[in-house]
Design a protein around this motif. Structure first.
Motif, short mmCIF file in Angstrom:
data_model
loop_
_atom_site.label_atom_id
_atom_site.label_comp_id
_atom_site.label_asym_id
_atom_site.label_seq_id
_atom_site.Cartn_x
_atom_site.Cartn_y
_atom_site.Cartn_z
N ARG A 165 0.89 -1.12 -0.09
CA ARG A 165 -0.09 0.10 -0.04
C ARG A 165 0.63 1.27 -0.06
NH1 ARG A 165 -4.40 -0.18 3.44
NH2 ARG A 165 -4.31 1.95 4.08
N GLY A 166 0.18 2.44 -0.27
CA GLY A 166 0.77 3.81 -0.14
C GLY A 166 2.08 3.96 -1.30
N GLU A 167 2.97 4.65 -0.84
CA GLU A 167 3.98 4.97 -2.14
C GLU A 167 5.29 4.34 -1.79
OE1 GLU A 167 5.02 9.15 -2.95
OE2 GLU A 167 2.69 9.48 -2.81
N ASN A 168 5.71 3.39 -2.41
CA ASN A 168 7.13 2.94 -2.01
C ASN A 168 7.86 2.34 -3.17
OD1 ASN A 168 6.45 -0.06 -2.22
ND2 ASN A 168 4.91 0.57 -0.74
N TYR A 169 8.97 1.96 -2.92
CA TYR A 169 9.78 1.69 -4.05
C TYR A 169 9.46 0.53 -4.64
CZ TYR A 169 14.28 0.70 -6.51
OH TYR A 169 15.32 0.44 -7.64
N ALA A 181 10.10 -1.53 -20.85
CA ALA A 181 11.09 -2.59 -21.17
C ALA A 181 12.32 -2.47 -20.61
CB ALA A 181 11.33 -2.61 -22.71
N LEU A 182 12.58 -1.31 -20.47
CA LEU A 182 13.93 -0.93 -19.75
C LEU A 182 13.73 -0.29 -18.48
CD1 LEU A 182 16.22 0.23 -22.63
CD2 LEU A 182 16.08 -1.77 -21.87
N ILE A 183 14.67 -0.56 -17.41
CA ILE A 183 14.62 0.06 -16.00
C ILE A 183 15.96 0.41 -15.62
CG2 ILE A 183 13.38 -0.15 -13.62
CD1 ILE A 183 11.32 -2.12 -14.51
N ASP A 184 15.96 1.35 -14.96
CA ASP A 184 17.30 1.83 -14.19
C ASP A 184 17.08 1.63 -12.78
OD1 ASP A 184 18.25 2.40 -16.74
OD2 ASP A 184 17.92 4.61 -16.32
N ALA A 185 18.25 0.98 -12.05
CA ALA A 185 18.21 0.95 -10.50
C ALA A 185 19.51 1.21 -10.16
CB ALA A 185 17.68 -0.44 -10.11
N ALA A 186 19.72 2.11 -9.09
CA ALA A 186 21.13 2.51 -8.74
C ALA A 186 21.67 1.17 -7.92
CB ALA A 186 20.92 3.55 -7.43
N THR A 228 21.55 -5.22 0.56
CA THR A 228 21.51 -5.26 -0.82
C THR A 228 21.61 -3.62 -1.38
OG1 THR A 228 20.17 -5.90 -2.74
CG2 THR A 228 19.03 -5.09 -0.89
N THR A 229 21.54 -3.57 -2.69
CA THR A 229 21.41 -2.46 -3.18
C THR A 229 20.01 -2.02 -3.73
OG1 THR A 229 22.09 -3.06 -5.50
CG2 THR A 229 23.86 -2.34 -3.84
N ARG A 230 19.76 -0.82 -4.37
CA ARG A 230 18.49 -0.89 -4.82
C ARG A 230 18.52 -1.78 -6.24
NH1 ARG A 230 14.59 1.11 -1.77
NH2 ARG A 230 14.85 3.27 -1.17
N TYR A 231 19.53 -1.93 -6.86
CA TYR A 231 19.44 -2.96 -8.02
C TYR A 231 19.16 -4.02 -7.59
CZ TYR A 231 21.25 -5.37 -11.83
OH TYR A 231 21.42 -6.33 -12.90
N GLY A 232 19.96 -4.41 -6.51
CA GLY A 232 19.72 -5.95 -6.00
C GLY A 232 18.30 -6.28 -5.68
N PHE A 233 17.55 -5.18 -5.02
CA PHE A 233 16.24 -5.21 -4.39
C PHE A 233 15.39 -5.48 -5.75
CE2 PHE A 233 12.28 -3.45 -2.29
CZ PHE A 233 11.91 -4.52 -1.55
N SER A 234 15.63 -4.45 -6.68
CA SER A 234 14.71 -4.41 -8.04
C SER A 234 14.80 -5.89 -8.68
CB SER A 234 15.34 -3.52 -8.94
OG SER A 234 15.17 -2.09 -8.32
N LEU A 252 17.27 -4.76 -16.68
CA LEU A 252 17.33 -4.09 -15.64
C LEU A 252 18.76 -3.41 -15.77
CD1 LEU A 252 16.10 -3.16 -12.82
CD2 LEU A 252 17.27 -4.93 -11.78
N ASN A 253 18.93 -2.29 -15.74
CA ASN A 253 20.27 -1.50 -15.87
C ASN A 253 20.79 -1.07 -14.51
OD1 ASN A 253 20.23 -1.56 -18.63
ND2 ASN A 253 19.21 0.38 -18.81
#
Ligand SMILES: NC(=O)c1ccc[n+]([C@@H]2O[C@H](COP(=O)([O-])OP(=O)(O)OC[C@H]3O[C@@H](n4cnc5c(N)ncnc54)[C@H](OP(=O)(O)O)[C@@H]3O)[C@@H](O)[C@H]2O)c1
Length: 303
Positions: A165-169, A181-186, A228-234, A252-253
């Motif tokens: 729920r709500g706003e989250n990553y 098709a392409l997503i960037d993640a830090a 983890t990193t944001r990339y790892g979580f994504s 996932l970039n």
């Protein structure tokens, strides 16, 4: 009906009860023997309104107050400074004043963003706060006013909250993965994702021990287990979602935060060390990966 192990009842007043943690906590406490929750959304009680806060505390006379209300929009806070400070600092002050006046302990949630992110090994409660942006600064000042006003406080810093729920990553990334098709993640920001349900579990465990009369006021850290990193979580959440749906995302970039169009600077590493919570309350970190699987299951069950 079996007799409850909990003979006395503790009334818990929750502010910000419609948010990620507030909702999870209200639901959990509703099922918890010996706990009587009163859940107040922003519409029912605005924590920046001193009269409303005072009125709610006097009406319910709770044993504990839990503040889940916050301004959490990290980028927007850079442009809406007044709003961020009004809720995260001044709202916390109103709650602290009202709680101190009635001798009611205050449990307050804070953030890993009070740190600047230079300690790659993680932050303990003793490490110096040095927020990078308006959001982190407003959360830090909220902590400080509580410490100054209400000695009976417990500040729980948490990180990277996710839920359905709500706003989250998690929900933002899932939305992108369904339509792009392409997503960037830090891949240069390290931290520990934490489910809102897990935070609720920790708050309940703390409340249980406070009702035993132990004197453990102060600041604590909690986050999900595994850095983890944001990339790892994504990557993990996309893999989990693929079990339920053919997502549009193909690639996932891994990118540097500096290349993402975000306004606020964020800590490079905001890993929270949770040893103090374990030593004081016996509360262990739960792995975020199992919480992620459960949350994704819940997401697809609901949609
Ligand atoms: N989300 C994260 O990743 C994260 C990370 C670290 C720490 N934290 C901290 O953890 C706590 C819980 O976060 P969360 O993710 O559950 O937040 P959330 O989902 O954004 O919920 C916050 C709730 O507070 C309400 N609120 C805002 N202003 C209010 C006011 N003046 N009076 C009463 N309620 C108000 C919001 O209502 P509206 O929606 O109507 O504005 C919302 O329901 C917060 O202290 C937050 O700073 C969160």
């Amino acid at each position: 009906m079996a007799a409850s192990a909990y003979t006395t009842s503790a009334k818990v007043l929750i502010f910000g009860a419609a948010g990620q943690v507030g909702h999870a906590l209200s639901e959990l406490l509703d099922q918890a023997p010996g706990i009587e929750p009163v859940a107040l959304s922003r519409r029912q009680a605005d924590i920046t309104d001193a009269a409303v806060v005072q009125q709610q505390l006097q009406k319910h006379l709770p044993d504990y107050v839990v503040n889940c209300a916050a301004y959490n929009r990290v980028d927007a806070a850079e442009r809406q400074q007044e709003q961020a400070y009004a809720i995260n600092r001044d709202g916390a002050e109103q709650l602290a004043k009202a709680c101190a006046g009635l001798s009611i302990p205050l449990l307050h949630l804070s953030s890993d963003y009070v740190f600047d992110g230079h300690y790659a090994s993680g932050y303990s409660e003793e490490d110096e706060a040095s927020p990078l942006g308006v959001f982190g600064s407003s959360k830090w000042q909220g902590e400080e006013v509580i410490r100054a006003i209400q000695p009976q406080h417990l500040i729980l810093r948490v990180s990277w909250i996710f839920s359905t729920r709500g706003e989250n990553y998690l929900l933002r990334t899932l939305e992108q993965a369904r339509h792009e098709a392409l997503i960037d993640a830090a891949d240069d920001r390290r931290g520990c994702p934490t489910s809102a349900d897990d935070v609720a579990r920790v708050v309940l465990a703390i409340l249980r021990q406070l009702t035993c009369g132990i004197d453990v006021w102060g600041t604590y850290h909690y986050c999900g287990a595994e850095i983890t990193t944001r990339y790892g979580f994504s990557e993990a959440l996309i893999a989990a979602a693929r079990q339920y749906e053919a997502l549009k995302v193909e690639q996932l970039n891994a990118v540097a935060s500096a290349n993402l169009s975000i306004l606020a600077q964020r800590p490079a590493s905001s890993v929270l060390k949770c040893r103090k919570l374990l030593d004081t309350f016996g509360i262990r970190q739960r792995p975020w990966r199992s919480e992620l699987q459960r949350t994704i299951r819940e997401f697809y069950g609901e949609h």
